[in-house]
Write a protein that holds these residues in place. Structure first.
Motif, PDB file in Angstrom:
ATOM      1  N   LEU A   1      16.707 -18.390   1.878  1.00 50.23           N
ATOM      2  CA  LEU A   1      16.933 -19.694   1.248  1.00 50.23           C
ATOM      3  C   LEU A   1      17.874 -20.565   2.076  1.00 50.23           C
ATOM      4  O   LEU A   1      17.675 -21.779   2.192  1.00 50.23           O
ATOM      5  CB  LEU A   1      17.498 -19.506  -0.159  1.00 50.23           C
ATOM      6  N   SER A   2      18.866 -19.949   2.660  1.00 48.96           N
ATOM      7  CA  SER A   2      19.809 -20.686   3.496  1.00 48.96           C
ATOM      8  C   SER A   2      19.105 -21.280   4.716  1.00 48.96           C
ATOM      9  O   SER A   2      19.353 -22.429   5.087  1.00 48.96           O
ATOM     10  CB  SER A   2      20.948 -19.753   3.928  1.00 48.96           C
TER      11      SER A   2
ATOM     12  N   ARG B   1      17.151 -24.346   3.779  1.00 49.20           N
ATOM     13  CA  ARG B   1      18.041 -25.490   3.565  1.00 49.20           C
ATOM     14  C   ARG B   1      18.571 -26.044   4.895  1.00 49.20           C
ATOM     15  O   ARG B   1      18.656 -27.262   5.075  1.00 49.20           O
ATOM     16  CB  ARG B   1      19.193 -25.094   2.646  1.00 49.20           C
ATOM     17  N   ARG B   2      18.940 -25.152   5.828  1.00 46.96           N
ATOM     18  CA  ARG B   2      19.426 -25.614   7.137  1.00 46.96           C
ATOM     19  C   ARG B   2      18.316 -26.336   7.891  1.00 46.96           C
ATOM     20  O   ARG B   2      18.567 -27.340   8.550  1.00 46.96           O
ATOM     21  CB  ARG B   2      19.962 -24.442   7.955  1.00 46.96           C
TER      22      ARG B   2
ATOM     23  N   ARG C   1      16.126 -28.085   6.632  1.00 45.57           N
ATOM     24  CA  ARG C   1      15.989 -29.409   6.009  1.00 45.57           C
ATOM     25  C   ARG C   1      17.157 -30.318   6.351  1.00 45.57           C
ATOM     26  O   ARG C   1      17.227 -31.444   5.884  1.00 45.57           O
ATOM     27  CB  ARG C   1      15.894 -29.268   4.499  1.00 45.57           C
TER      28      ARG C   1
ATOM     29  N   GLU D   1      20.608 -29.467   5.926  1.00 41.55           N
ATOM     30  CA  GLU D   1      21.873 -29.197   5.242  1.00 41.55           C
ATOM     31  C   GLU D   1      22.851 -28.528   6.199  1.00 41.55           C
ATOM     32  O   GLU D   1      22.445 -27.762   7.078  1.00 41.55           O
ATOM     33  CB  GLU D   1      21.656 -28.254   4.044  1.00 41.55           C
TER      34      GLU D   1
ATOM     35  N   ALA E   1      24.514 -24.915   2.864  1.00 41.36           N
ATOM     36  CA  ALA E   1      23.230 -24.224   2.696  1.00 41.36           C
ATOM     37  C   ALA E   1      23.416 -22.806   2.182  1.00 41.36           C
ATOM     38  O   ALA E   1      22.721 -22.372   1.256  1.00 41.36           O
ATOM     39  CB  ALA E   1      22.465 -24.215   4.016  1.00 41.36           C
TER      40      ALA E   1
ATOM     41  N   ALA F   1      24.698 -22.898  -1.523  1.00 40.79           N
ATOM     42  CA  ALA F   1      23.626 -23.218  -2.472  1.00 40.79           C
ATOM     43  C   ALA F   1      22.626 -22.069  -2.567  1.00 40.79           C
ATOM     44  O   ALA F   1      22.146 -21.744  -3.660  1.00 40.79           O
ATOM     45  CB  ALA F   1      22.928 -24.514  -2.056  1.00 40.79           C
ATOM     46  N   ALA F   2      22.307 -21.457  -1.439  1.00 45.95           N
ATOM     47  CA  ALA F   2      21.374 -20.325  -1.438  1.00 45.95           C
ATOM     48  C   ALA F   2      21.949 -19.155  -2.236  1.00 45.95           C
ATOM     49  O   ALA F   2      21.228 -18.498  -3.000  1.00 45.95           O
ATOM     50  CB  ALA F   2      21.074 -19.891  -0.004  1.00 45.95           C
TER      51      ALA F   2
ATOM     52  N   GLN G   1      21.689 -19.968  -5.917  1.00 42.24           N
ATOM     53  CA  GLN G   1      20.308 -19.865  -6.361  1.00 42.24           C
ATOM     54  C   GLN G   1      19.895 -18.396  -6.507  1.00 42.24           C
ATOM     55  O   GLN G   1      19.261 -18.025  -7.498  1.00 42.24           O
ATOM     56  CB  GLN G   1      19.394 -20.578  -5.361  1.00 42.24           C
TER      57      GLN G   1
END
Length: 163
Positions: free
Chosen positions: A37-38, A41-42, A44, A46, A51, A54-55, A58
């Motif tokens: 997940l991290s 996000r990175r 994208r 972040e 990242a 948030a990961a 989640q």
């Protein structure tokens, strides 16, 4: 593989009557999802710390739908995961101070576990293994020397040379 290594290491710690925390095992169980997940996000855009934070949130939120995870464990898990990024930075005073942080040992052990499981960390485990046995003044000198090297190389590009 990571979870198998974590369980094996836990067994070894128990045999030696060393302390074991469920947070470490839970962190290992959820790390593949946190890492995945991290990365998304990175990719994208972040920032890495945001990242992974948030990961982690989640992954824990998803896990608590099936397993009860007390806050004291979920907080420790997040700190272990976020510390993985902090261990990547090996320059400056903050790097020297990481060794004295209360979560350093768990995060360092987690880093070694990741390497044992086959993750490529670029030799971070070896660096931190050597670094933490240094005297405090030697630690500061090492991280200052590394900072200086980086600073000289970047400044040499912009400053005219005498030769």
């Amino acid at each position: 593989v990571l979870l198998q290594k974590a369980m094996s290491n836990t067994d070894q710690r128990l045999v030696k009557s060393k302390p074991v925390t469920p947070a470490f095992i839970l962190a290992a169980m959820l790390w593949p999802e946190v890492s995945r997940l991290s990365k998304i996000r990175r990719d994208r855009g972040e920032a890495p710390m945001a990242a992974i934070h948030a990961a982690g949130q989640q992954a824990v939120s998803s896990a608590v739908k099936s397993v009860a995870i007390p806050r004291r464990f979920s907080q420790a898990m997040r700190e272990i995961w976020e510390f993985q990024l902090r261990l990547e930075r090996r320059t400056g005073r903050k790097a020297a101070e990481l060794v004295d942080h209360r979560r350093f040992r768990a995060a360092y052990d987690f880093l070694l576990l990741r390497e044992q499981a086959g993750e490529d960390t670029g030799g971070l485990g070896t660096w931190w293994t050597e670094f933490q046995i240094l005297a405090p003044d030697e630690r500061l000198q090492r991280v200052s020397n590394q900072s200086g090297r980086r600073g000289r190389s970047s400044s040499s590009k912009s400053a005219p040379s005498d030769t």
